[in-house]
Design a protein around this motif. Structure first.
Motif, PDB file in Angstrom:
ATOM      1  N   ALA A  73      -6.641  12.301   8.278  1.00  0.00           N
ATOM      2  CA  ALA A  73      -7.987  12.604   8.753  1.00  0.00           C
ATOM      3  C   ALA A  73      -8.466  13.950   8.215  1.00  0.00           C
ATOM      4  O   ALA A  73      -9.631  14.099   7.817  1.00  0.00           O
ATOM      5  CB  ALA A  73      -8.015  12.596  10.277  1.00  0.00           C
ATOM      6  N   LEU A  74      -7.589  14.930   8.188  1.00  0.00           N
ATOM      7  CA  LEU A  74      -7.944  16.236   7.638  1.00  0.00           C
ATOM      8  C   LEU A  74      -8.268  16.117   6.151  1.00  0.00           C
ATOM      9  O   LEU A  74      -9.256  16.695   5.661  1.00  0.00           O
ATOM     10  CB  LEU A  74      -6.806  17.230   7.857  1.00  0.00           C
ATOM     11  N   ASP A  75      -7.456  15.362   5.414  1.00  0.00           N
ATOM     12  CA  ASP A  75      -7.720  15.160   3.983  1.00  0.00           C
ATOM     13  C   ASP A  75      -9.078  14.492   3.769  1.00  0.00           C
ATOM     14  O   ASP A  75      -9.836  14.864   2.867  1.00  0.00           O
ATOM     15  CB  ASP A  75      -6.623  14.306   3.350  1.00  0.00           C
ATOM     16  N   GLU A  76      -9.376  13.485   4.608  1.00  0.00           N
ATOM     17  CA  GLU A  76     -10.627  12.748   4.442  1.00  0.00           C
ATOM     18  C   GLU A  76     -11.832  13.611   4.733  1.00  0.00           C
ATOM     19  O   GLU A  76     -12.844  13.565   4.014  1.00  0.00           O
ATOM     20  CB  GLU A  76     -10.627  11.514   5.347  1.00  0.00           C
ATOM     21  N   VAL A  77     -11.779  14.426   5.779  1.00  0.00           N
ATOM     22  CA  VAL A  77     -12.948  15.233   6.109  1.00  0.00           C
ATOM     23  C   VAL A  77     -13.156  16.323   5.063  1.00  0.00           C
ATOM     24  O   VAL A  77     -14.298  16.667   4.731  1.00  0.00           O
ATOM     25  CB  VAL A  77     -12.841  15.804   7.542  1.00  0.00           C
ATOM     26  N   VAL A  78     -12.085  16.845   4.487  1.00  0.00           N
ATOM     27  CA  VAL A  78     -12.225  17.807   3.390  1.00  0.00           C
ATOM     28  C   VAL A  78     -12.818  17.122   2.161  1.00  0.00           C
ATOM     29  O   VAL A  78     -13.669  17.682   1.463  1.00  0.00           O
ATOM     30  CB  VAL A  78     -10.867  18.454   3.058  1.00  0.00           C
ATOM     31  N   ARG A  79     -12.375  15.882   1.896  1.00  0.00           N
ATOM     32  CA  ARG A  79     -12.942  15.126   0.768  1.00  0.00           C
ATOM     33  C   ARG A  79     -14.439  14.963   0.950  1.00  0.00           C
ATOM     34  O   ARG A  79     -15.222  15.109  -0.003  1.00  0.00           O
ATOM     35  CB  ARG A  79     -12.265  13.765   0.658  1.00  0.00           C
ATOM     36  N   GLN A  80     -14.863  14.652   2.177  1.00  0.00           N
ATOM     37  CA  GLN A  80     -16.284  14.480   2.430  1.00  0.00           C
ATOM     38  C   GLN A  80     -17.053  15.786   2.234  1.00  0.00           C
ATOM     39  O   GLN A  80     -18.155  15.794   1.672  1.00  0.00           O
ATOM     40  CB  GLN A  80     -16.504  13.937   3.842  1.00  0.00           C
ATOM     41  N   LEU A  81     -16.469  16.889   2.690  1.00  0.00           N
ATOM     42  CA  LEU A  81     -17.116  18.187   2.496  1.00  0.00           C
ATOM     43  C   LEU A  81     -17.252  18.512   1.018  1.00  0.00           C
ATOM     44  O   LEU A  81     -18.312  18.967   0.547  1.00  0.00           O
ATOM     45  CB  LEU A  81     -16.323  19.280   3.206  1.00  0.00           C
ATOM     46  N   MET A  90     -20.757  18.782  -1.614  1.00  0.00           N
ATOM     47  CA  MET A  90     -21.097  19.945  -2.452  1.00  0.00           C
ATOM     48  C   MET A  90     -21.483  19.521  -3.862  1.00  0.00           C
ATOM     49  O   MET A  90     -22.223  20.238  -4.546  1.00  0.00           O
ATOM     50  CB  MET A  90     -19.900  20.897  -2.521  1.00  0.00           C
ATOM     51  N   THR A  91     -20.971  18.364  -4.317  1.00  0.00           N
ATOM     52  CA  THR A  91     -21.231  17.945  -5.694  1.00  0.00           C
ATOM     53  C   THR A  91     -22.485  17.092  -5.829  1.00  0.00           C
ATOM     54  O   THR A  91     -22.885  16.755  -6.941  1.00  0.00           O
ATOM     55  CB  THR A  91     -20.032  17.134  -6.218  1.00  0.00           C
ATOM     56  N   VAL A  92     -23.090  16.729  -4.694  1.00  0.00           N
ATOM     57  CA  VAL A  92     -24.316  15.930  -4.742  1.00  0.00           C
ATOM     58  C   VAL A  92     -25.480  16.825  -5.116  1.00  0.00           C
ATOM     59  O   VAL A  92     -25.768  17.820  -4.427  1.00  0.00           O
ATOM     60  CB  VAL A  92     -24.579  15.249  -3.386  1.00  0.00           C
TER      61      VAL A  92
END
Length: 419
Positions: free
Chosen positions: A401-409, A413-415
């Motif tokens: 879950a921590l990995d996924e929420v960091v991925r989303q953050l 940023m790249t959008v």
């Protein structure tokens, strides 16, 4: 795992008026506890047309168990579990005072039988028991710690989810009886953290625990700021949503220690359910934040809503009202990580039997947006198994879950921004 645990899960609890007593077609065993349990199912079970297998099991039990009137309580309990299993639904179970579940559930349902609760827990009916703030389960003949309540005695002592309980003060471990009458005393819990490794002795204080108060405190104590891959992530675990104070505790955490984090991991791996249908509003609703500041300068949060990225953790402990919360989050495009929920979404009502054990009966079917979650549950977007045995502090579902929420953050940023 016992039948009473497998077939009982909480909590959508409804204060219902008792329907008129119906004629009981079942044979009488002569045991007042067993017969009362059968009567209650006949009077209150939400699907009376589906009682054929239950009635067959009652007839088999009465025919094959002799001297039921004087039967050992353990035999009677097993007989009740046997017939209840034929109902094949959640929110059905028999709980006895040698189980932690009994005290937690009696506390949840206490307003339904408050006079009896005052007799059991005088003088005011405050449900308590002596313990260390854990839940345990027997898996393949060994007893493992499945939950360590945040901020409780076991948590402070360093006990971990997945520890195999070998002994307590050198004697066999019993989740309630081992601690009964020992509040204020330090005990030595012998645990094993690996399959082949040595056992270790952990000193832990026994305390007089109040389940409802304990769950509220555990939720508050679970609030944590985690630095993960250069990001500040908030974490909050909803152990149970069975107390009116839970909403306030959640909002205080979101507007307090977790307010400055970049995202939130919401852990719905609960002990019981109970979340109201509106619980998701705190995380995905459109209502505004609101607080009140008094003359003294004291400020109270009336409503706080989380408006940043969110990932939720679910598993088979996510049940009943908590499943409705998981369903609502998923419906609002919140990523769920873990394992499918318990699929236990009907409404339950509890009754105290003549021997003070507790019977839970499913009394109403439940549909969410026209969908029946009972037997179906809610599936995660990211499937992450977790074998709790000998986990030694590892939590692959929380890590994912921590990995996924960091991925989303990072993805946000790249959008490119629209000019």
């Amino acid at each position: 795992m016992s039948l009473s645990v497998r077939f009982a899960s909480l909590v959508i609890a409804l204060p219902l008026l008792a329907p008129p007593a119906l004629a009981n077609p079942n044979p009488q065993s002569g045991n007042r506890v067993f017969d009362r349990a059968v009567d209650l199912v006949e009077e209150h079970f939400y699907a009376p047309d589906n009682l054929d297998e239950f009635r067959d099991a009652v007839a088999i039990t009465v025919a094959n168990l002799t001297d039921m009137a004087e039967a050992d309580p353990a035999v009677v309990s097993d007989a009740i579990d046997f017939v209840l299993a034929r109902l094949e639904t959640s929110h059905v179970g028999h709980f006895t005072p040698d189980q932690v579940d009994y005290y937690e559930l009696v506390d949840v349902f206490r307003f339904g039988f408050r006079d009896r609760v005052r007799q059991l827990f005088p003088p005011r009916g405050r449900v308590t028991y002596d313990g260390i703030g854990i839940a345990s389960a027997t898996i393949d003949g060994k007893t493992f710690i499945t939950d360590v309540y945040d901020g409780g005695p076991a948590d402070r002592a360093g006990l971990m989810v997945g520890d195999e309980i070998v002994a307590l003060d050198g004697q066999p471990f019993h989740e309630v009886e081992s601690f009964r009458g020992r509040a204020g005393v330090a005990v030595s819990l012998t645990v094993a953290r690996t399959v082949e490794g040595p056992s270790i002795d952990v000193a832990v204080d026994v305390e007089r625990l109040s389940p409802g108060v304990g769950f509220v405190s555990a939720i508050a104590d679970s609030a944590e700021v985690i630095e993960h891959d250069g990001r500040s992530i908030g974490y909050l675990r909803l152990w149970a949503y069975t107390d009116r104070q839970v909403k306030s505790v959640i909002e205080e955490a979101l507007s307090g220690p977790l307010a400055d984090t970049e995202a939130l991991v919401l852990d719905l791996r609960s002990r019981w359910g109970g979340a109201p249908p509106t619980a998701a509003d705190t995380f995905v609703g459109g209502s505004p934040d609101m607080s009140m500041t008094y003359r003294s300068g004291e400020t109270n949060t009336i409503h706080a809503r989380w408006r940043k990225p969110l990932v939720a953790i679910i598993d088979e402990g996510t049940r009943s009202g908590m499943e409705i919360l998981a369903y609502a989050l998923k419906d609002n495009n919140i990523t769920l990580v873990g394992q499918p929920t318990a699929a236990d979404v009907v409404a339950g009502r509890a009754f105290l039997l003549p021997d003070d054990s507790m019977l839970e009966v499913a009394v109403a079917d439940v549909f969410v947006d026209g969908v029946r979650l009972e037997g179906a549950g809610v599936a995660p977007h990211i499937d992450v198994p977790f074998d709790v045995r000998y986990a030694a502090g590892a939590d692959p579902q929380r890590a994912a879950a921590l990995d996924e929420v960091v991925r989303q953050l990072n993805a946000a940023m790249t959008v490119p921004k629209t000019p």
